[in-house]
Design an enzyme around this catalytic site. Structure first.
Site, PDB file in Angstrom:
ATOM      1  N   SER A  21       0.798  -1.225   0.000  1.00 19.78           N
ATOM      2  CA  SER A  21       0.000   0.000   0.000  1.00 19.78           C
ATOM      3  C   SER A  21       0.831   1.276   0.000  1.00 19.78           C
ATOM      4  CB  SER A  21      -0.930   0.017   1.214  1.00 19.78           C
ATOM      5  OG  SER A  21      -1.786  -1.089   1.175  1.00 19.78           O
ATOM      6  N   LEU A  22       2.001   1.235   0.600  1.00 20.41           N
ATOM      7  CA  LEU A  22       2.803   2.445   0.752  1.00 20.41           C
ATOM      8  C   LEU A  22       4.167   2.276   0.105  1.00 20.41           C
ATOM      9  CD1 LEU A  22       2.036   3.057   4.528  1.00 20.41           C
ATOM     10  CD2 LEU A  22       0.897   4.120   2.590  1.00 20.41           C
TER      11      LEU A  22
END
Length: 188
Positions: free
Chosen positions: A6-7
C-alpha cells in the site's frame, strides 16, 4: 503471482520471497510476478493488477497466487467479481498465507468471508482516522506538515522584492503559504 504493497516505504520483497519458494515447492516453474507499489486494496484499477487481469482474460494463466486475498482487493463486491471471472475462465485462485484454494465451494465460501472482513477492516480504519482528525481539530491543533522553512526567511525574501510565486518555487512551498506568512507578519 500478484504482489501489492500500500505504501512506497513498504517492501514487497517479503511477499515475493515467500511466493517464489511456494511456487518452487509446488513445481510451478513458469511464473510471472505482477507487483503494485503504493496502491490501496480498495482501488479497482492498479497497473500491475490490470495487466494480470488482461493476461487472465487472454488465457495466459491457469492460476493466480497472492500473499493473501486482501492483496487482490479490499472491496467485497470487486473480490467476488474477480473470483467469478477467474472461475468462469478456469483460473484457480490461491492464497499463500490463508492456504485457501477457491476452486471448490468451501474455498469460495472462505474467500467471500475474508473479502467481507477485509472490506470491513478498511471501513474501520477510515472511521478511526476520521475520528482522530475530528478530535485534533476540536483541540485546536493544526493539521498538515510543518513548513520546511522559517517564516522569517520567507518574510526576508519577500522584503527583498522577490515575488511570492518565485519564493514558493525556490523553497518548495505554495504561493498561498508565502502570502499567508507575509500577511501575518504585516498584521503583527
Amino acid at each position: 503471482m500478484y504482489i501489492r504493497v500500500s505504501l512506497k516505504k513498504q517492501k514487497e520483497v517479503n511477499q515475493i520471497y515467500a511466493l517464489r519458494n511456494f511456487c518452487e515447492a509446488m513445481g510451478w516453474s513458469r511464473t510471472i510476478e505482477f507487483v503494485d507499489k503504493d496502491h490501496r486494496g480498495w482501488q479497482r484499477s492498479r497497473p500491475a493488477f490490470d495487466e494480470l487481469l488482461r493476461g487472465v482474460r487472454f488465457g495466459r494463466f491457469d492460476r493466480v497466487l497472492v500473499w493473501s486475498f486482501d492483496r487482490a482487493s479490499r472491496d467485497c463486491g470487486f473480490s467476488i467479481q474477480i473470483l467469478d471471472e477467474f472461475q468462469s475462465l478456469g483460473v484457480q485462485f490461491y492464497s499463500y498465507t490463508q492456504r485457501i484454494d477457491t476452486s471448490d465451494p468451501y474455498g469460495r465460501h472462505q474467500y467471500i468471508a475474508i473479502a467481507n472482513d477485509a472490506e470491513l477492516e478498511t471501513a474501520k480504519i477510515s472511521l478511526r482516522t476520521k475520528a482522530g482528525l475530528e478530535r485534533v481539530k476540536a483541540e485546536g491543533r493544526k493539521l498538515g506538515r510543518k513548513p520546511r522553512v522559517s517564516k522569517a526567511q520567507i518574510v526576508e525574501l519577500r522584503k527583498s522584492g522577490i515575488a511570492a510565486k518565485e519564493i514558493a518555487a525556490q523553497l518548495g512551498i505554495t504561493p498561498r503559504y508565502v502570502r499567508k506568512v507575509v500577511r501575518e507578519h504585516l498584521a503583527s
